[in-house]
Design a protein around this motif. Sequence first.
Motif, PDB file in Angstrom:
ATOM      1  N   TRP A   1       0.858  -1.181   0.000  1.00  0.00           N
ATOM      2  CA  TRP A   1       0.000   0.000   0.000  1.00  0.00           C
ATOM      3  C   TRP A   1       0.896   1.233   0.000  1.00  0.00           C
ATOM      4  CZ3 TRP A   1      -5.253   0.041  -0.396  1.00  0.00           C
ATOM      5  CH2 TRP A   1      -5.890  -1.203  -0.265  1.00  0.00           C
ATOM      6  N   LEU A   2       0.629   2.153  -0.941  1.00  0.00           N
ATOM      7  CA  LEU A   2       1.411   3.369  -1.075  1.00  0.00           C
ATOM      8  C   LEU A   2       0.490   4.578  -1.111  1.00  0.00           C
ATOM      9  CD1 LEU A   2       3.896   2.157  -3.845  1.00  0.00           C
ATOM     10  CD2 LEU A   2       4.280   2.223  -1.363  1.00  0.00           C
ATOM     11  N   VAL A   3       0.999   5.716  -0.701  1.00  0.00           N
ATOM     12  CA  VAL A   3       0.207   6.950  -0.633  1.00  0.00           C
ATOM     13  C   VAL A   3       0.147   7.599  -2.019  1.00  0.00           C
ATOM     14  CG1 VAL A   3       0.000   9.229   0.423  1.00  0.00           C
ATOM     15  CG2 VAL A   3       0.861   7.302   1.769  1.00  0.00           C
ATOM     16  N   ASP A   4      -1.072   7.737  -2.529  1.00  0.00           N
ATOM     17  CA  ASP A   4      -1.289   8.397  -3.821  1.00  0.00           C
ATOM     18  C   ASP A   4      -1.419   9.900  -3.662  1.00  0.00           C
ATOM     19  OD1 ASP A   4      -1.322   6.023  -5.374  1.00  0.00           O
ATOM     20  OD2 ASP A   4      -3.387   5.638  -4.707  1.00  0.00           O
ATOM     21  N   GLY A   5      -1.904  10.349  -2.516  1.00  0.00           N
ATOM     22  CA  GLY A   5      -2.065  11.772  -2.308  1.00  0.00           C
ATOM     23  C   GLY A   5      -2.601  12.103  -0.937  1.00  0.00           C
ATOM     24  N   VAL A   6      -2.387  13.343  -0.543  1.00  0.00           N
ATOM     25  CA  VAL A   6      -2.900  13.881   0.714  1.00  0.00           C
ATOM     26  C   VAL A   6      -3.444  15.257   0.395  1.00  0.00           C
ATOM     27  CG1 VAL A   6      -2.323  14.580   3.072  1.00  0.00           C
ATOM     28  CG2 VAL A   6      -1.115  12.645   2.021  1.00  0.00           C
ATOM     29  N   VAL A   7      -4.715  15.475   0.718  1.00  0.00           N
ATOM     30  CA  VAL A   7      -5.323  16.788   0.476  1.00  0.00           C
ATOM     31  C   VAL A   7      -5.945  17.289   1.775  1.00  0.00           C
ATOM     32  CG1 VAL A   7      -5.755  16.409  -1.978  1.00  0.00           C
ATOM     33  CG2 VAL A   7      -7.504  15.782  -0.324  1.00  0.00           C
ATOM     34  N   ARG A   8      -5.888  18.582   1.925  1.00  0.00           N
ATOM     35  CA  ARG A   8      -6.517  19.224   3.080  1.00  0.00           C
ATOM     36  C   ARG A   8      -8.011  19.273   2.831  1.00  0.00           C
ATOM     37  NH1 ARG A   8      -4.014  24.652   5.802  1.00  0.00           N
ATOM     38  NH2 ARG A   8      -5.588  24.892   7.418  1.00  0.00           N
TER      39      ARG A   8
END
Length: 141
Positions: A132-139
């Motif tokens: 599992w990998l992080v595709d994105g982080v949004v506020r």
Amino acid sequence: MIAPAVWLILSGLALSVPRPNPARGPGEVIRLVVGALQRNDSPVPNAGVFTAYQFASPGNRAVTGPYGRFLQIVKSQESRPLMGQHAEEFGELMLHGDQAEQDVRVQPDQGPAISYRFSVSRHTTGACAGCWLVDGVVRVR
């Protein structure tokens, strides 16, 4: 050119930070990245950002660019509250096959709580197959 002393520090850091592993589930990956960012400067400056970069998906890296650019983005005004703050709440993990999302709320020392949505996916090919990998982080406003 990187000075020999700096290279030794970076090499040591690369060996000591957590790496993607198929045994880690999506919620564990999100908590690991959030925790690393909260302790960003331990054991060395920006160790948390380096850990987050290790868990960035190929698609994420295509958007953010190499580590130096990734570092600038994570330390931007938009993302800075993730660093050094205590995660007050991890929302429900929303799992949809090989994709998942989870909201994380942090409480800065001053001001209102801020929420971020982490999007992760399980990769089926390459060196991180099954991870599992992080595709994105949004506020989340």
